[in-house]
Scaffold this active site. Sequence first.
Site, short mmCIF file in Angstrom:
data_model
loop_
_atom_site.label_atom_id
_atom_site.label_comp_id
_atom_site.label_asym_id
_atom_site.label_seq_id
_atom_site.Cartn_x
_atom_site.Cartn_y
_atom_site.Cartn_z
CB CYS A 110 5.35 -13.82 20.57
SG CYS A 110 4.43 -12.77 21.52
CG HIS A 134 11.28 -16.29 21.88
ND1 HIS A 134 10.55 -15.40 20.80
CD2 HIS A 134 10.20 -16.25 22.97
CE1 HIS A 134 9.28 -15.01 21.25
NE2 HIS A 134 8.96 -15.59 22.60
CD GLU A 158 15.35 -18.95 23.19
OE1 GLU A 158 14.86 -17.91 24.01
OE2 GLU A 158 15.65 -18.63 21.90
CE LYS A 167 11.27 -11.31 21.40
NZ LYS A 167 11.85 -12.44 20.36
CG HIS A 174 8.11 -9.62 22.90
ND1 HIS A 174 7.93 -9.84 21.69
CD2 HIS A 174 7.81 -10.76 23.61
CE1 HIS A 174 7.64 -11.01 21.51
NE2 HIS A 174 7.37 -11.53 22.49
CG PHE A 183 0.43 -16.12 24.54
CD1 PHE A 183 1.65 -16.01 25.43
CD2 PHE A 183 -0.28 -15.29 25.37
CE1 PHE A 183 1.79 -15.42 26.58
CE2 PHE A 183 -0.39 -14.38 26.40
CZ PHE A 183 0.83 -14.56 27.11
#
Lengths: 407, 406
Positions: free
Chosen positions: B163, B296, B307, B328, B333, B392
């Site tokens: 991502c 993000h 975050e 998002k 996403h 990830f």
Amino acid sequence: MTVVVTGYGVLSPLGDTPELFFETLCGEETKAGPVSLFDTEGARCRTAVEIRDFHPKDFLGKKNYRPFNRPALFSIIAAGKALEHAGWAEREDKYTLGMVLGTTYCSVNTIAAFDHNAQVAGPKYAKPMDFANTVINAAAGQTALWHGLQGINSTICCGESSGLTAVGYATEMIAAGRSKALLAGGVEELCFASFHAFDQAGLTAGSRDDRVFPIPFDARRNGFLLGEGSAYLMLEEAEAARARGAHILAEVRGYATGFDVSRGEDAETAIRAMSNTMGKALEAAEMTPDNIDCISACANGSLIDLREAKALAEVFSAKNVPVTAPKAHTGEALGASGAFQALAMVETLRSGRLPGIPRYNGSEEGFPLNTVSAHTRDVEAATGLINGFSEDGNCAVLILSRPGASQ
Amino acid sequence: MERVVITGVGVVTPIGIGAANLWDGLMRAEHGFAEVASFDTSAYKVHVGAEVKRFRVEDYLPDVDASTLGRATRFALAAGQMALDDAGHDLKTIDGTRAGVVMGTTSGEPNLIETFNDCKIAERLDDMGPALARRYPCHNIPATLAAHYGFSGCAPLMIPAACAAGNYAIAHAWERLHSGRVDMMLAGGSDAFSRITYTGFARLMAIAPDICRPFANNRKGMIPGEGAGVLVLETLSGARARGADIYAEITGYGFSCDAHHMTGGHPDGRGAVGAMRHALEISRTRVEEVDYISAHGTGTPSNDRNETTAVKNVFGDRAAQVPISSIKSMLGHTMGAASAIEAGVCAMVIRNGLIPPTANLDEPDPYCDLDYVPNEPRKHSVRVAMNNAYAFGGTNASLVIRALED
């Protein structure tokens, strides 16, 4: 800025140390055999170069290995060996290191199994722990996690040239000052999904007829055998490496990539992309073909080995440079191939031995290359060139020298 | 060293195809959440996704044979073409030997693995043919673009940094341009909606049942989406020489790895802090200069909190004064495409002087106490934007995008 190799590690069907790997590469014995990892019934090719009896505890001790898949374990083990060999394993600043990993499929086996469970038994039977490993950067993530590497973490995919491109990418990052030291290498596992696909494509030896001749450049060649494993080089900025008293094994002198826009459809443009990329790498190294003492070809026993031979003949026409093809032993290990080749070249520069191509018995008539040998040769080699070309047009070329050769 | 500028933005997203349509959607705070249409979700506890609707690659590239291309490749081709059009590039004048492609993805073409399993379960595996060798490997996405446009200046690379992949790809393109090795790059990310990704996030209990509410106290997770974002990046000298309309300059990036957990971020945002700091350092940008953060912001409980902690760590006392938003909240996403789309949005933010909102933010989380530009777009002149992405494998990437100054 000079980039040097200060360590390496390997896990392969040929051996789990660089010495053993290289000894096997210089020998006559093949490690290819019937596939044991999965059922090959119905496949036309049933042979591969597999790591047999792989138990992670033999390398990493007794732990719970359930959260890891095969490629991640290969990568963790090979990376650990490279860190150890380079003298980084116990250093307090190890966490500043980063890594670049080339792969073609990485997790395809895990992804397929995860989805298969969900389809056959229902989504609640798909294991969350496996999902973490379905991303294509899973092996790089697991390796950084295991070894505590908090720097750059890039996975590079460009087919059979991925491993060599990863080494080049890391070299450029160090040369640009983004990191003082990076692990760079490749990983691939042998699994049913890719094995079946290459069999269907008729690319593996024996998948079109009953003979199995995966012999690079040989007139009888009829495809490659799939291989697997992982290898890493520890790359460092030369001054920093010297300052910490590292043992320098080799220097990275030049690197370039290129692309055949026909994606392998047109032989002429494919050959031109290969020779152009070799030319660009020589230019980056400020060298001429005369400076190259030996060549590691990416030929794997496919019919299109002829293209690489033609490109080599074009670039090195004036000079008889000895050529080897390590895939004769490793098989086509896809993302790991380039890392295997780079490691073998470091050993050739150190030992003066260039592995032969067992069972090689001459190429077809009119073949443009006559510097291939069935036997391991002694060579006076200060500098070697490594080719990584994917069947579908990606090109990477790396040039390595003995330490101090650039001064 | 060459300076690197953005001259074209192409996007395929769940709320709009093309940069102008996406921008309109963001300014109206539209969202792309709906019942999943591409597969049956009746065996799941969640049913909502953010799929791209009414997309045909032939609408953007009439000569392309779509039947031979995976969905993520089609998205990438369309986004690439829109980006080149937006940049005003005449393909005949581009020197292909000085141009290249680099893309990011989470899953590449996972739909082909689904087909493989369907064939296997139906015991007709030979119907699968060689697709997993020919069309599945994810480097096919950038290679298809490079072959289509004849870009051979470097090997077309796929950097599958999950991502954060879009930012990883853009950063690599930046390095190639910065060092003068090429003159122009197409760089971005692409991912296709898949039952594999959906199943995985569902099993992690990470999918919100209705809508995505980043930074809100009542947030219930992320919503899987799909799409592509591709930027045209050029050297400043090259862009000026051809009189290009320049969105913004990319001045640097930062990479890091948490080395903490495969799917969850470090609680102190350790890697996220490192990525932001490296990006500021490479771009010689002071913390005080940053006036927008593209988060993000996935909408999962842990991401948004980690975050926020990371931003506070880097920005200190100024953290609450920097507008932050997560698109998002509207797009869902889009995986490997997300940070590439968001980089394109940063370029538009700089050009338009407007910041897209974080939609669905009515109930603030006491632990997320920064300025997330809730619900309404905001007029705000932005000179320096920071684009954050986390993935990830614990990998992180931040970009610094600046208004062009002499």
